[in-house]
Design a protein around this motif. Structure first.
Motif, short mmCIF file in Angstrom:
data_model
loop_
_atom_site.label_atom_id
_atom_site.label_comp_id
_atom_site.label_asym_id
_atom_site.label_seq_id
_atom_site.Cartn_x
_atom_site.Cartn_y
_atom_site.Cartn_z
N THR A 130 0.81 -1.08 0.02
CA THR A 130 -0.03 -0.13 -0.22
C THR A 130 0.81 1.30 0.27
N GLN A 131 1.87 1.43 0.86
CA GLN A 131 2.74 2.21 0.93
C GLN A 131 3.49 2.68 -0.26
N ASP A 164 2.26 2.05 -3.46
CA ASP A 164 1.25 2.81 -4.24
C ASP A 164 1.93 4.35 -4.67
N SER A 165 2.56 4.92 -3.81
CA SER A 165 2.98 6.36 -3.97
C SER A 165 4.16 6.30 -4.82
N ARG A 223 6.51 6.81 -7.91
CA ARG A 223 6.03 7.41 -9.25
C ARG A 223 7.54 7.48 -10.11
N ILE A 265 11.21 9.64 -9.14
CA ILE A 265 10.93 10.09 -7.70
C ILE A 265 11.74 10.96 -7.15
N LEU A 273 8.43 5.00 3.04
CA LEU A 273 8.59 4.30 1.69
C LEU A 273 9.65 3.56 1.27
N LYS A 276 3.56 -1.31 -10.57
CA LYS A 276 4.55 -0.63 -10.08
C LYS A 276 6.00 -1.13 -10.00
#
Length: 113
Positions: A34-35, A37-38, A40, A43, A68, A101
């Protein structure tokens, strides 16, 4: 000092220490996913792919964040400590993460060293 009845109460609520720990590793795996998911692209906002980690103004951990960073570095370890019953529950989540991801995770891990 812990009273014997407290110990018996806690132990009676568990299927066994391994199962108890396995449940928490499943939860930690899912929390890490879940973490992540951020994650990108780019980054750390690096201007060119020729920039090295040493050339960054801040350390990648400071840019990415400690939570993260932990998730990126330890999700697999937690997933491996799940029992087969628990692993079945997280396989779909892991597969989805890797499809969506996976490359971004590799980028983050490269920056983190």
């Amino acid at each position: 000092v812990i009273h014997k009845s407290f110990y018996d109460f806690i132990i009676s609520r568990m299927d066994g220490p391994f199962e108890y720990n396995s449940f928490f590793h499943q939860e930690l795996t899912l929390s890490c996913l879940t973490q992540m998911d951020s994650l990108r692209f780019n980054i750390c906002n690096i201007q060119t792919s020729f920039t090295t980690n040493d050339d960054l103004e801040q350390s990648p951990v400071d840019i990415i964040g400690r939570t993260l960073t932990y998730a990126c570095q330890h999700w697999w370890e937690h997933s491996q400590k799940c029992t087969k019953n628990n692993q079945q529950n997280i396989e779909d989540s892991i597969a989805q993460f890797l499809v969506e991801k996976g490359l971004l995770w590799i980028e983050a891990m490269t920056l983190l060293g």
